[in-house]
Design a protein around this motif. Structure first.
Motif, PDB file in Angstrom:
ATOM      1  N   ILE A   1       0.857  -1.187   0.000  1.00 15.66           N
ATOM      2  CA  ILE A   1       0.000   0.000   0.000  1.00 15.66           C
ATOM      3  C   ILE A   1       0.889   1.231   0.000  1.00 15.66           C
ATOM      4  CG2 ILE A   1      -1.773   1.286   1.235  1.00 15.66           C
ATOM      5  CD1 ILE A   1      -2.655  -1.354   2.512  1.00 15.66           C
ATOM      6  N   ALA A   2       0.606   2.154  -0.907  1.00 14.17           N
ATOM      7  CA  ALA A   2       1.338   3.422  -0.963  1.00 14.17           C
ATOM      8  C   ALA A   2       0.325   4.563  -1.019  1.00 14.17           C
ATOM      9  CB  ALA A   2       2.247   3.469  -2.184  1.00 14.17           C
ATOM     10  N   ALA A   3       0.621   5.641  -0.312  1.00 13.63           N
ATOM     11  CA  ALA A   3      -0.301   6.774  -0.285  1.00 13.63           C
ATOM     12  C   ALA A   3       0.466   8.083  -0.355  1.00 13.63           C
ATOM     13  CB  ALA A   3      -1.156   6.734   0.982  1.00 13.63           C
ATOM     14  N   ARG A   4      -0.135   9.070  -0.998  1.00 10.35           N
ATOM     15  CA  ARG A   4       0.447  10.399  -1.079  1.00 10.35           C
ATOM     16  C   ARG A   4      -0.448  11.387  -0.345  1.00 10.35           C
ATOM     17  NH1 ARG A   4       2.411  13.562  -6.637  1.00 10.35           N
ATOM     18  NH2 ARG A   4       3.437  15.319  -5.567  1.00 10.35           N
ATOM     19  N   ASP A   5       0.165  12.348   0.303  1.00  7.41           N
ATOM     20  CA  ASP A   5      -0.615  13.300   1.101  1.00  7.41           C
ATOM     21  C   ASP A   5      -1.594  14.072   0.217  1.00  7.41           C
ATOM     22  OD1 ASP A   5       0.641  16.312   0.695  1.00  7.41           O
ATOM     23  OD2 ASP A   5       2.118  14.734   0.361  1.00  7.41           O
ATOM     24  N   PRO A   6      -2.719  14.526   0.761  1.00  5.65           N
ATOM     25  CA  PRO A   6      -3.779  15.148  -0.045  1.00  5.65           C
ATOM     26  C   PRO A   6      -3.345  16.389  -0.819  1.00  5.65           C
ATOM     27  CG  PRO A   6      -4.614  14.564   2.121  1.00  5.65           C
ATOM     28  CD  PRO A   6      -3.131  14.352   2.170  1.00  5.65           C
ATOM     29  N   GLN A   7      -2.385  17.157  -0.273  1.00 10.02           N
ATOM     30  CA  GLN A   7      -1.921  18.355  -0.971  1.00 10.02           C
ATOM     31  C   GLN A   7      -0.872  18.023  -2.043  1.00 10.02           C
ATOM     32  OE1 GLN A   7      -2.746  18.498   2.434  1.00 10.02           O
ATOM     33  NE2 GLN A   7      -4.538  19.505   1.559  1.00 10.02           N
ATOM     34  N   GLY A   8      -0.253  16.874  -1.932  1.00 17.71           N
ATOM     35  CA  GLY A   8       0.855  16.556  -2.834  1.00 17.71           C
ATOM     36  C   GLY A   8       2.110  17.314  -2.466  1.00 17.71           C
ATOM     37  N   PHE A   9       2.266  17.661  -1.184  1.00 18.02           N
ATOM     38  CA  PHE A   9       3.471  18.368  -0.736  1.00 18.02           C
ATOM     39  C   PHE A   9       4.730  17.599  -1.134  1.00 18.02           C
ATOM     40  CE2 PHE A   9       0.866  20.355   2.826  1.00 18.02           C
ATOM     41  CZ  PHE A   9       0.940  21.633   2.300  1.00 18.02           C
ATOM     42  N   LYS A  10       4.679  16.288  -0.927  1.00 20.27           N
ATOM     43  CA  LYS A  10       5.832  15.434  -1.216  1.00 20.27           C
ATOM     44  C   LYS A  10       5.554  14.559  -2.430  1.00 20.27           C
ATOM     45  CE  LYS A  10       8.379  16.983   2.002  1.00 20.27           C
ATOM     46  NZ  LYS A  10       9.535  17.807   1.618  1.00 20.27           N
ATOM     47  N   PRO A  11       6.567  14.315  -3.256  1.00 23.80           N
ATOM     48  CA  PRO A  11       6.360  13.510  -4.465  1.00 23.80           C
ATOM     49  C   PRO A  11       6.324  12.013  -4.162  1.00 23.80           C
ATOM     50  CG  PRO A  11       8.641  14.242  -4.347  1.00 23.80           C
ATOM     51  CD  PRO A  11       7.927  14.865  -3.179  1.00 23.80           C
ATOM     52  N   LEU A  12       5.708  11.268  -5.036  1.00 28.69           N
ATOM     53  CA  LEU A  12       5.672   9.812  -4.971  1.00 28.69           C
ATOM     54  C   LEU A  12       5.354   9.285  -6.359  1.00 28.69           C
ATOM     55  CD1 LEU A  12       5.860   7.360  -3.023  1.00 28.69           C
ATOM     56  CD2 LEU A  12       3.369   7.484  -2.799  1.00 28.69           C
ATOM     57  N   CYS A  13       6.116   8.313  -6.818  1.00 27.40           N
ATOM     58  CA  CYS A  13       5.883   7.784  -8.161  1.00 27.40           C
ATOM     59  C   CYS A  13       5.865   6.259  -8.156  1.00 27.40           C
ATOM     60  CB  CYS A  13       6.919   8.309  -9.145  1.00 27.40           C
ATOM     61  SG  CYS A  13       8.618   7.784  -8.843  1.00 27.40           S
ATOM     62  N   GLY A  44      -3.442  12.657  -2.551  1.00 29.44           N
ATOM     63  CA  GLY A  44      -4.600  12.033  -1.919  1.00 29.44           C
ATOM     64  C   GLY A  44      -4.906  10.635  -2.414  1.00 29.44           C
ATOM     65  N   GLU A  45      -4.109  10.109  -3.327  1.00 27.47           N
ATOM     66  CA  GLU A  45      -4.373   8.778  -3.882  1.00 27.47           C
ATOM     67  C   GLU A  45      -3.744   7.693  -3.013  1.00 27.47           C
ATOM     68  OE1 GLU A  45      -3.865   6.268  -8.074  1.00 27.47           O
ATOM     69  OE2 GLU A  45      -2.710   8.108  -7.747  1.00 27.47           O
ATOM     70  N   ILE A  46      -4.468   6.588  -2.856  1.00 25.39           N
ATOM     71  CA  ILE A  46      -3.960   5.389  -2.205  1.00 25.39           C
ATOM     72  C   ILE A  46      -3.865   4.309  -3.277  1.00 25.39           C
ATOM     73  CG2 ILE A  46      -4.338   3.654  -0.416  1.00 25.39           C
ATOM     74  CD1 ILE A  46      -6.146   5.744   0.996  1.00 25.39           C
ATOM     75  N   VAL A  47      -2.683   3.738  -3.410  1.00 26.30           N
ATOM     76  CA  VAL A  47      -2.472   2.686  -4.407  1.00 26.30           C
ATOM     77  C   VAL A  47      -2.248   1.371  -3.675  1.00 26.30           C
ATOM     78  CG1 VAL A  47      -1.068   1.903  -6.347  1.00 26.30           C
ATOM     79  CG2 VAL A  47      -1.463   4.346  -6.012  1.00 26.30           C
ATOM     80  N   VAL A  48      -3.047   0.369  -4.014  1.00 26.76           N
ATOM     81  CA  VAL A  48      -2.980  -0.925  -3.352  1.00 26.76           C
ATOM     82  C   VAL A  48      -2.565  -1.992  -4.367  1.00 26.76           C
ATOM     83  CG1 VAL A  48      -4.223  -2.649  -1.991  1.00 26.76           C
ATOM     84  CG2 VAL A  48      -4.804  -0.212  -1.759  1.00 26.76           C
ATOM     85  N   ILE A  49      -1.527  -2.732  -4.027  1.00 28.22           N
ATOM     86  CA  ILE A  49      -1.081  -3.825  -4.879  1.00 28.22           C
ATOM     87  C   ILE A  49      -1.462  -5.148  -4.194  1.00 28.22           C
ATOM     88  CG2 ILE A  49       0.867  -4.909  -6.058  1.00 28.22           C
ATOM     89  CD1 ILE A  49       0.356  -2.048  -6.956  1.00 28.22           C
ATOM     90  N   THR A  50      -2.295  -5.939  -4.861  1.00 29.21           N
ATOM     91  CA  THR A  50      -2.708  -7.244  -4.347  1.00 29.21           C
ATOM     92  C   THR A  50      -2.480  -8.287  -5.432  1.00 29.21           C
ATOM     93  OG1 THR A  50      -4.423  -6.170  -3.016  1.00 29.21           O
ATOM     94  CG2 THR A  50      -4.590  -8.562  -3.297  1.00 29.21           C
ATOM     95  N   ASN A  51      -1.694  -9.320  -5.106  1.00 25.37           N
ATOM     96  CA  ASN A  51      -1.363 -10.344  -6.104  1.00 25.37           C
ATOM     97  C   ASN A  51      -0.844  -9.710  -7.395  1.00 25.37           C
ATOM     98  OD1 ASN A  51      -2.177 -12.428  -4.356  1.00 25.37           O
ATOM     99  ND2 ASN A  51      -4.313 -12.199  -5.000  1.00 25.37           N
ATOM    100  N   SER A  56      -6.434   1.629  -7.555  1.00 26.22           N
ATOM    101  CA  SER A  56      -6.299   3.033  -7.160  1.00 26.22           C
ATOM    102  C   SER A  56      -7.532   3.488  -6.396  1.00 26.22           C
ATOM    103  CB  SER A  56      -6.110   3.909  -8.404  1.00 26.22           C
ATOM    104  OG  SER A  56      -6.189   5.281  -8.059  1.00 26.22           O
ATOM    105  N   ILE A  57      -7.297   4.085  -5.230  1.00 29.00           N
ATOM    106  CA  ILE A  57      -8.376   4.671  -4.444  1.00 29.00           C
ATOM    107  C   ILE A  57      -8.133   6.168  -4.386  1.00 29.00           C
ATOM    108  CG2 ILE A  57      -9.538   4.695  -2.203  1.00 29.00           C
ATOM    109  CD1 ILE A  57      -8.331   1.877  -1.733  1.00 29.00           C
ATOM    110  N   GLN A  58      -9.042   6.943  -4.973  1.00 30.49           N
ATOM    111  CA  GLN A  58      -8.888   8.396  -5.025  1.00 30.49           C
ATOM    112  C   GLN A  58      -9.584   9.022  -3.816  1.00 30.49           C
ATOM    113  OE1 GLN A  58      -7.128   9.960  -7.438  1.00 30.49           O
ATOM    114  NE2 GLN A  58      -6.743   8.122  -8.661  1.00 30.49           N
ATOM    115  N   THR A  59      -8.814   9.747  -2.997  1.00 31.82           N
ATOM    116  CA  THR A  59      -9.385  10.408  -1.824  1.00 31.82           C
ATOM    117  C   THR A  59      -9.020  11.886  -1.826  1.00 31.82           C
ATOM    118  OG1 THR A  59      -7.470  10.075  -0.388  1.00 31.82           O
ATOM    119  CG2 THR A  59      -9.049   8.266  -0.531  1.00 31.82           C
TER     120      THR A  59
END
Length: 292
Positions: A1-13, A44-51, A56-59
């Motif tokens: 599970i990976a998540a990025r803060d809602p403002q996108g203050f910090k990068p994540l790829c 604000g996106e949560i990315v879930v890797i299963t199998n 993608s969960i957009q919050t």
């Protein structure tokens, strides 16, 4: 599970290496491991890797956005691409903008290693002034601006950067740095250049003036520590010992980042205006109390 803060203050790829997903704060980490860049994680996106399948969960879609400006200016490596913009290209463009904002007659353009080098290259290309290396840098000295005392910062600057006398002696130098925080480091650097025989030192800063507290990225908890908080550009020029001084304008910063995937950068440390409500109390003292 990976998540990025809602403002996108910090990068994540997101990257992919054969059939495995990889997450990193900077795309250069993917390059170094042989992974292929897939895309940035949205604020604000949560990315879930299963199998090995990605969901993608957009919050917090409507939350205000504000990628930290200093990711481009200082934090990130130049070989990274953050939210659609090359860090190297950003810094080179900042140098080009500085050359347009305040041209100067000089013999060489030099950057303060390492985050000033890309902007110095851009200034050189735009102005036509020869680019050269004015310093050798020790690989064994850490960041100087986070040291607790002025004496410690000055000592480390002297150990970290040594001027190349054969390059700077008798020269009019355009010196490019990424930012000025307290002013201690750049003052010592300019002093070292003059001791090495520099004729003139024209300082150009590849960021707007740092005038306010940062709550979300840099380690600044008191605006009184910032040289630009209560001093004019001319007063700062005199204090650091430069022959001239120019900061990147906010308009230039916005122009350089107009194609960023996140349309609003956080410029709170330059303007005092932040994307979200700032903390009422700063808990920095809890870190200072830790004994390492």
């Amino acid at each position: 599970i990976a998540a990025r803060d809602p403002q996108g203050f910090k990068p994540l790829c997101i990257g992919m290496n054969e059939d495995e997903y990889i997450f990193a704060s900077e795309s250069c980490a993917l390059d170094l491991t042989g992974a292929e860049f897939v895309r940035d994680v949205n604020p604000g996106e949560i990315v879930v890797i299963t199998n090995n399948e990605m969901k993608s969960i957009q919050t917090n879609i409507d939350a205000p956005k504000g990628l930290c400006s200093f990711e481009y200016i200082y934090f990130a490596r130049p070989d990274s691409i953050i939210d659609g913009i090359s860090v190297h290209k950003f810094r080179e463009d900042a140098g080009r903008m500085l050359a347009k904002q305040k041209p100067v007659d000089a013999d060489i353009v030099a950057g303060v290693p390492d985050s000033g080098l890309d902007a110095a290259l851009g200034f050189s290309k735009e102005s036509g002034i020869h680019y050269d290396m004015a310093f050798t840098k020790s690989k064994y000295i850490g960041r100087t601006f986070i040291q607790n005392t002025q004496g410690a910062r000055q000592k480390l600057v002297g150990m970290k950067l040594n001027p190349l006398k054969s390059v700077v002696k008798g020269k009019r130098i355009v010196l490019i740095d990424d930012s000025i925080v307290r002013g201690t480091t750049i003052t010592r650097i300019i002093t070292r250049l003059r001791e090495a025989g520099a004729k003139e030192v024209h300082l150009r800063i590849a960021a707007p003036a740092f005038v306010d507290i940062c709550y979300f990225g840099t380690d600044i908890d008191n605006k009184e520590k910032l040289i630009a908080y209560n001093k004019t550009v001319e007063e700062i020029r005199q204090e650091v010992g430069a022959d001239s001084l120019e900061y990147l304008s906010l308009d230039s910063l916005k122009e350089i980042t107009k194609n960023c995937n996140i349309k609003n950068l956080c410029t709170g440390c330059f303007t005092g205006k932040y994307p979200i409500e700032v903390p009422k109390e700063i808990q920095k003292d809890r870190f200072e109390a830790i004994k390492f």
